[in-house]
Scaffold this active site. Structure first.
Site, PDB file in Angstrom:
ATOM      1  N   ASP A   8      14.923  -6.800 -11.709  1.00  0.00           N
ATOM      2  CA  ASP A   8      13.516  -7.149 -11.662  1.00  0.00           C
ATOM      3  C   ASP A   8      13.045  -7.306 -13.110  1.00  0.00           C
ATOM      4  O   ASP A   8      13.858  -7.294 -14.039  1.00  0.00           O
ATOM      5  CB  ASP A   8      12.710  -6.126 -10.856  1.00  0.00           C
ATOM      6  CG  ASP A   8      12.572  -4.766 -11.515  1.00  0.00           C
ATOM      7  OD1 ASP A   8      13.075  -4.572 -12.647  1.00  0.00           O
ATOM      8  OD2 ASP A   8      11.956  -3.876 -10.903  1.00  0.00           O
ATOM      9  N   CYS A  65      16.564  -2.068 -12.234  1.00  0.00           N
ATOM     10  CA  CYS A  65      15.104  -2.016 -12.131  1.00  0.00           C
ATOM     11  C   CYS A  65      14.645  -0.884 -13.050  1.00  0.00           C
ATOM     12  O   CYS A  65      15.434  -0.382 -13.845  1.00  0.00           O
ATOM     13  CB  CYS A  65      14.636  -1.838 -10.691  1.00  0.00           C
ATOM     14  SG  CYS A  65      15.052  -0.269  -9.906  1.00  0.00           S
ATOM     15  N   THR A  67      13.954   2.361 -12.657  1.00  0.00           N
ATOM     16  CA  THR A  67      14.714   3.612 -12.531  1.00  0.00           C
ATOM     17  C   THR A  67      16.089   3.415 -11.912  1.00  0.00           C
ATOM     18  O   THR A  67      16.919   4.311 -11.969  1.00  0.00           O
ATOM     19  CB  THR A  67      13.964   4.628 -11.645  1.00  0.00           C
ATOM     20  OG1 THR A  67      13.852   4.082 -10.326  1.00  0.00           O
ATOM     21  CG2 THR A  67      12.592   4.964 -12.209  1.00  0.00           C
ATOM     22  N   HIS A  98      35.419   8.470  -6.341  1.00  0.00           N
ATOM     23  CA  HIS A  98      35.220   9.209  -5.091  1.00  0.00           C
ATOM     24  C   HIS A  98      34.529   8.417  -3.988  1.00  0.00           C
ATOM     25  O   HIS A  98      34.706   8.742  -2.815  1.00  0.00           O
ATOM     26  CB  HIS A  98      34.409  10.482  -5.350  1.00  0.00           C
ATOM     27  CG  HIS A  98      35.138  11.476  -6.183  1.00  0.00           C
ATOM     28  ND1 HIS A  98      34.589  12.687  -6.524  1.00  0.00           N
ATOM     29  CD2 HIS A  98      36.365  11.460  -6.760  1.00  0.00           C
ATOM     30  CE1 HIS A  98      35.443  13.371  -7.272  1.00  0.00           C
ATOM     31  NE2 HIS A  98      36.529  12.644  -7.426  1.00  0.00           N
TER      32      HIS A  98
END
Length: 154
Positions: A8, A65, A67, A98
């Site tokens: 974004d 973005c 975060t 994992h």
């Protein structure tokens, strides 16, 4: 490796640097935007990248973005996509080793001037361990099929 990337407006500055670095390392990169700082909605770009990964047109995807959280939430709505929000190299390695994460979500606002090249390089270069982790991913896929109404047959 074929990698799709999208961001974004809050991740566009990192995206451009990552594309240049990925291409310099020999990867093929498909840029799904955005290309400016005008406010846009991150789910639109997550959808484009994750559709490419889910359909096999790209081996992996990277989303950015503010975060990374919103992108990860949107990305994990796609069947076959395993997205994780990573802030450091340890998380990048472990999410691959994992969880066989195929979409990396990064925090455009929270990394400052720290280059993401090393983190992304570790994520790209780390192989999935399989074994007990494969069993767990199969259970997650079972949940995914059940939630989409596919039951045991899908």
């Amino acid at each position: 490796m074929q990698i799709s990337i999208g961001s974004d407006h809050r991740g566009v500055h990192i995206k451009a640097k990552l594309i240049a670095n990925l291409e310099a390392c020999g990867h093929q990169v498909r840029d799904f935007g955005t290309d400016g700082e005008t406010s846009v909605d991150y789910p639109d770009f997550a959808s484009l990248v994750c559709k490419s990964v889910a359909e096999g047109a790209s081996e992996r995807g990277i989303l950015i973005c503010g975060t990374g959280i919103g992108m990860a939430i949107a990305a994990n709505k796609f069947s076959g996509v395993r997205a994780a929000n990573c802030y450091d190299e340890v998380m990048a390695e472990l999410c691959r080793r994992h969880n066989n994460v195929n979409v990396l979500c990064l925090p455009g606002d929270l990394i400052g001037d720290r280059p993401m090249h090393d983190l992304v390089g570790i994520w790209i270069g780390t192989e999935f361990e399989g074994g007990r982790h494969q069993r767990r991913l199969e259970k997650i896929e079972g949940i995914e099929h059940t939630q989409r109404g596919l039951g045991d047959e899908g």
